[in-house]
Design a protein around this motif. Structure first.
Motif, PDB file in Angstrom:
ATOM      1  N   THR A   1       0.829  -1.206   0.000  1.00 18.78           N
ATOM      2  CA  THR A   1       0.000   0.000   0.000  1.00 18.78           C
ATOM      3  C   THR A   1       0.862   1.254   0.000  1.00 18.78           C
ATOM      4  O   THR A   1       0.516   2.249  -0.643  1.00 18.78           O
ATOM      5  CB  THR A   1      -0.961  -0.011   1.212  1.00 18.78           C
ATOM      6  OG1 THR A   1      -1.712  -1.227   1.182  1.00 18.78           O
ATOM      7  CG2 THR A   1      -1.914   1.161   1.177  1.00 18.78           C
ATOM      8  N   LEU A   2       1.989   1.217   0.693  1.00 17.80           N
ATOM      9  CA  LEU A   2       2.902   2.359   0.676  1.00 17.80           C
ATOM     10  C   LEU A   2       3.502   2.567  -0.715  1.00 17.80           C
ATOM     11  O   LEU A   2       3.673   3.706  -1.165  1.00 17.80           O
ATOM     12  CB  LEU A   2       4.021   2.166   1.703  1.00 17.80           C
ATOM     13  CG  LEU A   2       3.613   2.401   3.157  1.00 17.80           C
ATOM     14  CD1 LEU A   2       4.712   1.923   4.093  1.00 17.80           C
ATOM     15  CD2 LEU A   2       3.296   3.871   3.409  1.00 17.80           C
ATOM     16  N   ALA A   3       3.798   1.469  -1.408  1.00 17.69           N
ATOM     17  CA  ALA A   3       4.383   1.560  -2.744  1.00 17.69           C
ATOM     18  C   ALA A   3       3.369   2.040  -3.780  1.00 17.69           C
ATOM     19  O   ALA A   3       3.728   2.748  -4.720  1.00 17.69           O
ATOM     20  CB  ALA A   3       4.953   0.205  -3.161  1.00 17.69           C
ATOM     21  N   ARG A   4       2.103   1.650  -3.597  1.00 14.67           N
ATOM     22  CA  ARG A   4       1.056   2.031  -4.557  1.00 14.67           C
ATOM     23  C   ARG A   4      -0.162   2.558  -3.796  1.00 14.67           C
ATOM     24  O   ARG A   4      -1.196   1.893  -3.722  1.00 14.67           O
ATOM     25  CB  ARG A   4       0.652   0.815  -5.404  1.00 14.67           C
ATOM     26  CG  ARG A   4       1.755   0.156  -6.194  1.00 14.67           C
ATOM     27  CD  ARG A   4       2.202   0.957  -7.409  1.00 14.67           C
ATOM     28  NE  ARG A   4       1.152   1.172  -8.374  1.00 14.67           N
ATOM     29  CZ  ARG A   4       0.860   0.335  -9.379  1.00 14.67           C
ATOM     30  NH1 ARG A   4       1.546  -0.784  -9.520  1.00 14.67           N
ATOM     31  NH2 ARG A   4      -0.086   0.633 -10.235  1.00 14.67           N
ATOM     32  N   PRO A   5      -0.082   3.768  -3.191  1.00 16.37           N
ATOM     33  CA  PRO A   5      -1.198   4.275  -2.390  1.00 16.37           C
ATOM     34  C   PRO A   5      -2.499   4.438  -3.164  1.00 16.37           C
ATOM     35  O   PRO A   5      -3.586   4.373  -2.578  1.00 16.37           O
ATOM     36  CB  PRO A   5      -0.693   5.630  -1.878  1.00 16.37           C
ATOM     37  CG  PRO A   5       0.507   5.962  -2.692  1.00 16.37           C
ATOM     38  CD  PRO A   5       1.064   4.683  -3.209  1.00 16.37           C
ATOM     39  N   GLU A   6      -2.396   4.615  -4.483  1.00 21.31           N
ATOM     40  CA  GLU A   6      -3.613   4.741  -5.292  1.00 21.31           C
ATOM     41  C   GLU A   6      -4.397   3.423  -5.340  1.00 21.31           C
ATOM     42  O   GLU A   6      -5.579   3.397  -5.711  1.00 21.31           O
ATOM     43  CB  GLU A   6      -3.273   5.209  -6.712  1.00 21.31           C
ATOM     44  CG  GLU A   6      -2.617   4.187  -7.619  1.00 21.31           C
ATOM     45  CD  GLU A   6      -1.114   4.003  -7.394  1.00 21.31           C
ATOM     46  OE1 GLU A   6      -0.493   3.243  -8.171  1.00 21.31           O
ATOM     47  OE2 GLU A   6      -0.556   4.619  -6.459  1.00 21.31           O
ATOM     48  N   ARG A   7      -3.750   2.330  -4.927  1.00 22.81           N
ATOM     49  CA  ARG A   7      -4.426   1.026  -4.896  1.00 22.81           C
ATOM     50  C   ARG A   7      -4.812   0.603  -3.471  1.00 22.81           C
ATOM     51  O   ARG A   7      -5.135  -0.563  -3.247  1.00 22.81           O
ATOM     52  CB  ARG A   7      -3.519  -0.047  -5.504  1.00 22.81           C
ATOM     53  CG  ARG A   7      -3.289   0.129  -6.990  1.00 22.81           C
ATOM     54  CD  ARG A   7      -2.646  -1.108  -7.567  1.00 22.81           C
ATOM     55  NE  ARG A   7      -2.528  -1.005  -9.007  1.00 22.81           N
ATOM     56  CZ  ARG A   7      -2.155  -1.998  -9.806  1.00 22.81           C
ATOM     57  NH1 ARG A   7      -1.852  -3.174  -9.288  1.00 22.81           N
ATOM     58  NH2 ARG A   7      -2.081  -1.838 -11.096  1.00 22.81           N
ATOM     59  N   ALA A   8      -4.758   1.527  -2.547  1.00 18.06           N
ATOM     60  CA  ALA A   8      -5.012   1.197  -1.131  1.00 18.06           C
ATOM     61  C   ALA A   8      -6.352   0.502  -0.939  1.00 18.06           C
ATOM     62  O   ALA A   8      -6.442  -0.521  -0.258  1.00 18.06           O
ATOM     63  CB  ALA A   8      -4.939   2.462  -0.278  1.00 18.06           C
ATOM     64  N   TRP A   9      -7.419   1.054  -1.532  1.00 17.63           N
ATOM     65  CA  TRP A   9      -8.757   0.480  -1.325  1.00 17.63           C
ATOM     66  C   TRP A   9      -8.871  -0.876  -2.017  1.00 17.63           C
ATOM     67  O   TRP A   9      -9.523  -1.789  -1.509  1.00 17.63           O
ATOM     68  CB  TRP A   9      -9.839   1.433  -1.841  1.00 17.63           C
ATOM     69  CG  TRP A   9      -9.739   2.815  -1.278  1.00 17.63           C
ATOM     70  CD1 TRP A   9      -9.695   3.987  -1.973  1.00 17.63           C
ATOM     71  CD2 TRP A   9      -9.664   3.189   0.112  1.00 17.63           C
ATOM     72  NE1 TRP A   9      -9.588   5.056  -1.116  1.00 17.63           N
ATOM     73  CE2 TRP A   9      -9.570   4.598   0.168  1.00 17.63           C
ATOM     74  CE3 TRP A   9      -9.657   2.466   1.309  1.00 17.63           C
ATOM     75  CZ2 TRP A   9      -9.473   5.302   1.367  1.00 17.63           C
ATOM     76  CZ3 TRP A   9      -9.553   3.160   2.507  1.00 17.63           C
ATOM     77  CH2 TRP A   9      -9.463   4.552   2.527  1.00 17.63           C
ATOM     78  N   ARG A  10      -8.237  -0.986  -3.161  1.00 12.39           N
ATOM     79  CA  ARG A  10      -8.250  -2.267  -3.879  1.00 12.39           C
ATOM     80  C   ARG A  10      -7.553  -3.340  -3.057  1.00 12.39           C
ATOM     81  O   ARG A  10      -8.057  -4.462  -2.911  1.00 12.39           O
ATOM     82  CB  ARG A  10      -7.554  -2.078  -5.225  1.00 12.39           C
ATOM     83  CG  ARG A  10      -7.424  -3.337  -6.043  1.00 12.39           C
ATOM     84  CD  ARG A  10      -6.873  -2.999  -7.410  1.00 12.39           C
ATOM     85  NE  ARG A  10      -6.397  -4.170  -8.100  1.00 12.39           N
ATOM     86  CZ  ARG A  10      -6.093  -4.173  -9.389  1.00 12.39           C
ATOM     87  NH1 ARG A  10      -6.213  -3.076 -10.103  1.00 12.39           N
ATOM     88  NH2 ARG A  10      -5.665  -5.268  -9.959  1.00 12.39           N
ATOM     89  N   TYR A  11      -6.382  -3.016  -2.514  1.00 15.46           N
ATOM     90  CA  TYR A  11      -5.656  -3.984  -1.688  1.00 15.46           C
ATOM     91  C   TYR A  11      -6.456  -4.349  -0.427  1.00 15.46           C
ATOM     92  O   TYR A  11      -6.473  -5.503  -0.006  1.00 15.46           O
ATOM     93  CB  TYR A  11      -4.286  -3.444  -1.286  1.00 15.46           C
ATOM     94  CG  TYR A  11      -3.307  -3.283  -2.430  1.00 15.46           C
ATOM     95  CD1 TYR A  11      -3.409  -4.051  -3.593  1.00 15.46           C
ATOM     96  CD2 TYR A  11      -2.272  -2.369  -2.341  1.00 15.46           C
ATOM     97  CE1 TYR A  11      -2.497  -3.898  -4.636  1.00 15.46           C
ATOM     98  CE2 TYR A  11      -1.354  -2.212  -3.379  1.00 15.46           C
ATOM     99  CZ  TYR A  11      -1.478  -2.974  -4.525  1.00 15.46           C
ATOM    100  OH  TYR A  11      -0.564  -2.819  -5.542  1.00 15.46           O
TER     101      TYR A  11
END
Length: 198
Positions: A45-55
Motif C-alpha cells: 500500500t505504501l508503494a502504490r497508495p492509489e491502490r489502497a482500497w483495492r488492496y
C-alpha cells in the motif's frame, strides 16, 4: 523459522504477482498460516497508495474466505486437521481455554479483537467458531465487518499519512489496539459473570 517466514512474506511485496500473494496470505492466515497479511499489505500500500482500497478489498475478501475454511476445519475436521495445526503453533492451550467460554457473543468479540490486534490470532477464532457450531451466515457477516475494518483502517492511514505512519502502525498501533482488545474481553467476561451470577 518465524523470522525467515516473515522475511519471505515481506519479499513478496516487490513481486509483480504481489496482489495474488496478498490474496493467498490473507486466505491462509485465517485458517493456518502464522504470518499476518499486514506484513505484505503495508509495503504494498505504501508503494502504490492509489491502490489502497483495492488492496484492502482483496485482503478482506480472501481473509473472510480463509475464515470460512477455518470454520469448516473446526466444524468437520478438528481432530484430524485443526488440532495438529494448533499444536504446531503452540495455540492449543489458548484454544481450549477459549472453547470453555464460547458462545456467539464471545466469537463476535474475538473476531473484533483479532481484527484490532491479532488477539487471539484469527486462525484460532475461525476454527473455534466451527467447533462451537456458530451459525455460518452470522460468522461470515461478522468476519466481513471485523476483517474489513482492520484492512480499510490501515489503508486509510497509509493513504493519508504515507511512510511516516508506518512505524506507528507497526509498533504503537498494535499496543493501543491490544489494550483496547484486552479491555473489551475483560468487559465481556465481567458482564458474562454478572449475568451468570444473577
Amino acid at each position: 523459522m518465524l523470522r525467515k517466514l516473515y522475511d519471505w512474506t515481506i519479499s513478496l511485496a516487490g513481486k509483480k504477482s504481489a496482489e495474488v500473494w496478498l490474496a493467498v496470505i490473507a486466505f491462509v492466515e485465517s485458517s493456518f498460516f502464522l504470518v499476518p497479511a499486514d506484513v505484505l499489505f503495508l509495503p504494498m500500500t505504501l508503494a502504490r497508495p492509489e491502490r489502497a482500497w483495492r488492496y484492502a478489498t482483496v485482503a478482506t475478501v480472501f481473509s473472510v474466505l480463509g475464515g470460512i475454511l477455518g470454520w469448516y476445519i473446526g466444524h468437520y475436521a478438528f481432530e484430524a486437521v485443526a488440532k495438529p495445526v494448533l499444536e504446531f503453533y503452540g495455540k492449543l492451550q489458548t484454544f481450549e481455554q477459549l472453547k470453555a467460554e464460547t458462545g456467539f457473543g464471545m466469537i463476535v468479540l474475538l473476531l473484533i479483537t483479532s481484527g484490532l490486534a491479532h488477539l487471539p490470532p484469527i486462525k484460532v477464532v475461525t476454527i473455534l467458531a466451527g467447533v462451537a457450531n456458530v451459525n455460518l451466515g452470522l460468522f461470515i457477516i461478522t468476519a466481513i465487518v471485523a476483517r474489513g475494518a482492520r484492512f480499510f483502517l490501515l489503508a486509510a492511514l497509509l493513504k493519508i499519512y504515507g511512510e511516516p505512519i508506518r512505524e506507528f502502525i507497526e509498533k504503537r498501533l498494535g499496543l493501543i489496539a491490544g489494550a483496547i482488545a484486552a479491555l473489551l474481553i475483560l468487559l465481556y467476561l465481567v458482564l458474562h459473570y454478572l449475568h451468570a451470577s444473577s
